[in-house]
Design an enzyme around this catalytic site. Structure first.
Site, PDB file in Angstrom:
ATOM      1  N   LYS A 132      63.834  63.707 -21.617  1.00  0.00           N
ATOM      2  CA  LYS A 132      62.725  63.045 -20.922  1.00  0.00           C
ATOM      3  C   LYS A 132      63.212  61.800 -20.176  1.00  0.00           C
ATOM      4  CE  LYS A 132      59.018  64.905 -23.684  1.00  0.00           C
ATOM      5  NZ  LYS A 132      58.372  64.833 -24.980  1.00  0.00           N
ATOM      6  N   LYS A 212      62.266  80.080 -16.681  1.00  0.00           N
ATOM      7  CA  LYS A 212      61.276  79.917 -17.744  1.00  0.00           C
ATOM      8  C   LYS A 212      59.980  79.376 -17.117  1.00  0.00           C
ATOM      9  CE  LYS A 212      60.419  76.846 -21.726  1.00  0.00           C
ATOM     10  NZ  LYS A 212      59.365  75.947 -21.467  1.00  0.00           N
ATOM     11  N   LYS A 215      55.069  74.134 -16.648  1.00  0.00           N
ATOM     12  CA  LYS A 215      54.201  73.442 -15.692  1.00  0.00           C
ATOM     13  C   LYS A 215      55.019  72.548 -14.764  1.00  0.00           C
ATOM     14  CE  LYS A 215      52.974  69.910 -19.057  1.00  0.00           C
ATOM     15  NZ  LYS A 215      53.632  70.584 -20.182  1.00  0.00           N
TER      16      LYS A 215
END
Ligand code: ADP
Ligand code: TRP
Length: 344
Positions: A132, A212, A215
């Protein structure tokens, strides 16, 4: 394959497998936007299936979502939307305790207590944190301490087993580690060590571009998209080759076939496979068949969702009943922990 959504409106008797009867399953889903079919097959469907096999505690991880979401309106709307969609997809509040994470603020106290035995290095090693940060998400204390809060989610409810995607496996290891450290420091029976349930058989659902589905990649097929939008996504975003209509079509790596398999009956799937081998059917027709199978598959859930949306008081009621039940459990655990660590 039978469509698990078909039985949504029938009151099925509670069915327990004897070896699982005392298992408590817990999982959390972050309210981070429109759900896609990867979320459905990878997380929602397994959770809905498990609610028949033991005790289920399912929650909307809105505290966790705050680590990546700054807008209060968005957080509120997404939390609500996830509650509606989870119910539409078959979460049965008669079987599962369903609540928002923030409705049980006790979890923060447990997270704090766990963080007192949590080595920095354990958190520093977490892939999800590093990944992240690499994506530019602010490296706040909350993002860093995220796994300690997740451990508290799991340990607060004395969970036996936690169904999660592969990406969460490391966080389960942190949870077990922290439970073990607490038991070493404050009493061997303080916490159960929860088992992850990571379904290797739940294949990663491919996105419309073959990566994959996620979103963040702009390649997702929503569960509850509107008809035109989904037709357009399938037609425009699934790239096909230039094989002439009459020729056989490649099946290896076919996105259409991989997605069709999720929605179609085995007979329908075999038919499409044969049509690939024989030629004579074009990609336009395959895409049409894919759309129709998708649309049919989610029909019961769409109908249920329309009902849920028309009954907002039902959602309020489910979440507040769930929160009360969850808090009951949380306060028992927390008293036990407070006593053990010397706070009570
Ligand atoms: P996204 O990749 O869209 O951000 P999340 O990381 O929020 O999705 O995932 C929420 C849940 O859905 C997780 O349990 C994850 O394992 C599952 N999931 C997400 N994408 C897929 C996929 N393409 N195939 C299978 N499961 C998925
Ligand atoms: N971190 C999980 C995710 O992003 C969500 C989550 C929060 C969770 N707390 C949990 C999952 C406890 C399982 C158990 O998908």
């Amino acid at each position: 394959m039978t469509n698990p959504l078909r039985n949504l409106f029938h009151d099925q008797p509670n069915f327990y497998e004897p070896n699982l009867i005392h298992m408590r399953f817990l999982t959390g889903l972050q309210p981070s936007g429109q759900l896609h079919i990867g979320n459905y097959f990878g997380a929602i469907l397994p959770a809905v299936q498990l609610q028949n096999k033991g005790e289920a505690f399912y929650f909307i991880a809105n505290y966790h979502a705050m680590t990546t979401m700054a807008s209060p309106d968005e957080l509120r709307a997404n939390t609500r939307a996830l509650a509606v969609d989870f119910l539409a997809c078959g979460l049965d509040p008669q079987k599962a305790v369903f609540f928002a994470q923030s409705a049980v603020p006790e979890v923060n106290e447990l997270a704090w207590i766990l963080s007192t035995v949590c080595p920095m290095g354990l958190l520093e090693r977490c892939h999800s944190y590093k990944e992240k940060m690499a994506r530019g998400i602010a490296a706040t204390h909350a993002l860093f301490a995220y796994p300690a809060l997740m451990a508290a989610d799991i340990l607060l409810y004395d969970s036996d087993a936690v169904p999660v995607g592969k990406d969460q496996k490391q966080h389960l290891e942190v949870t077990r580690d922290l439970a073990g450290k607490m038991n070493d420091a404050f009493g061997a029976d303080l916490f159960k060590l929860p088992e992850p349930i990571i379904s290797e058989s739940t294949a990663i659902v491919p996105g419309l571009d073959g990566q994959k589905m996620s979103k963040s990649y702009g390649n997702a097929l929503p569960i509850f998209g509107d008809e035109k939008e989904v037709r357009k996504l399938i037609n425009k975003k699934i790239v096909t080759d230039a094989t002439p209509l009459e020729d056989p079509k490649p099946t290896d790596g076919s996105i259409i076939l991989a997605l069709y398999k999720l929605f179609a009956s085995p007979m329908q799937y075999d038919r499409m496979l044969d049509q690939h081998h024989s030629g004579g059917v074009g990609y336009g027709q395959f895409k049409k068949d894919l759309f129709e199978a998708y649309w049919e598959y989610f029909r019961p859930a769409r109908e249920k969702r329309a009902w849920v949306l028309a009954h907002p008081e039902y959602v309020d009621d489910v979440l507040s009943t769930g929160a009360a039940r969850a808090r009951e459990e949380a306060s028992k655990t927390l008293s036990r922990v407070r006593r053990a660590v010397g706070l009570a």
